[in-house]
Design a protein around this motif. Structure first.
Motif, PDB file in Angstrom:
ATOM      1  N   UNK A   5       0.864  -1.184   0.000  1.00  0.00           N
ATOM      2  CA  UNK A   5       0.000   0.000   0.000  1.00  0.00           C
ATOM      3  C   UNK A   5       0.894   1.226   0.000  1.00  0.00           C
ATOM      4  N   UNK A   6       0.876   1.980  -1.076  1.00  0.00           N
ATOM      5  CA  UNK A   6       1.741   3.150  -1.130  1.00  0.00           C
ATOM      6  C   UNK A   6       1.045   4.382  -1.684  1.00  0.00           C
ATOM      7  N   UNK A   7      -0.284   4.351  -1.792  1.00  0.00           N
ATOM      8  CA  UNK A   7      -1.015   5.522  -2.258  1.00  0.00           C
ATOM      9  C   UNK A   7      -0.820   6.648  -1.246  1.00  0.00           C
ATOM     10  N   UNK A   8      -0.262   7.765  -1.690  1.00  0.00           N
ATOM     11  CA  UNK A   8      -0.002   8.905  -0.827  1.00  0.00           C
ATOM     12  C   UNK A   8       1.416   8.959  -0.290  1.00  0.00           C
ATOM     13  N   UNK A   9       2.164   7.887  -0.460  1.00  0.00           N
ATOM     14  CA  UNK A   9       3.566   7.868  -0.034  1.00  0.00           C
ATOM     15  C   UNK A   9       4.439   8.348  -1.187  1.00  0.00           C
ATOM     16  N   UNK A  35      13.053   8.311   5.893  1.00  0.00           N
ATOM     17  CA  UNK A  35      13.924   9.443   5.591  1.00  0.00           C
ATOM     18  C   UNK A  35      13.262  10.508   4.721  1.00  0.00           C
ATOM     19  N   UNK A  36      12.051  10.246   4.226  1.00  0.00           N
ATOM     20  CA  UNK A  36      11.351  11.219   3.393  1.00  0.00           C
ATOM     21  C   UNK A  36      10.203  11.911   4.112  1.00  0.00           C
ATOM     22  N   UNK A  37       9.926  11.535   5.358  1.00  0.00           N
ATOM     23  CA  UNK A  37       8.868  12.215   6.098  1.00  0.00           C
ATOM     24  C   UNK A  37       8.133  11.311   7.067  1.00  0.00           C
ATOM     25  N   UNK A  48      -2.259   7.070   2.439  1.00  0.00           N
ATOM     26  CA  UNK A  48      -1.419   7.807   3.388  1.00  0.00           C
ATOM     27  C   UNK A  48      -1.417   9.282   3.064  1.00  0.00           C
ATOM     28  N   UNK A  49      -1.249  10.119   4.101  1.00  0.00           N
ATOM     29  CA  UNK A  49      -1.065  11.559   3.937  1.00  0.00           C
ATOM     30  C   UNK A  49       0.165  11.966   4.726  1.00  0.00           C
TER      31      UNK A  49
END
Length: 72
Positions: A5-9, A35-37, A48-49
């Motif tokens: 699941x990577x929608x929003x990442x 490391x990106x947030x 994800x948001x």
């Protein structure tokens, strides 16, 4: 079952492994940091948001080793 699941990442290129955390007071809410947030999902990780955190000037995230969720 597990699924990706990577929608929003962000794009995974250059992203180090995420650390996950849950808050017992928020059923179905997950937090991820890398490391990106720092990111939050309110639907069991389906989407994800990014959490807008006011990091100090010049601060950069590196490898995240742990993540703690504290109730407000």
């Amino acid at each position: 079952p597990w699924y990706q699941a990577q929608v929003g990442l962000p794009d995974p290129k250059g992203m180090l492994a995420s650390v996950l955390a849950v808050s017992p007071s928020e059923p179905g809410v997950f937090y991820a940091a890398n490391n990106l947030g720092v990111f939050r999902s309110t639907n069991n990780g389906s989407t994800w948001e990014e959490s807008k955190i006011p990091w100090p000037d010049g601060f950069t995230l590196g490898r995240v080793n742990d993540l703690v969720v504290s109730p407000e």
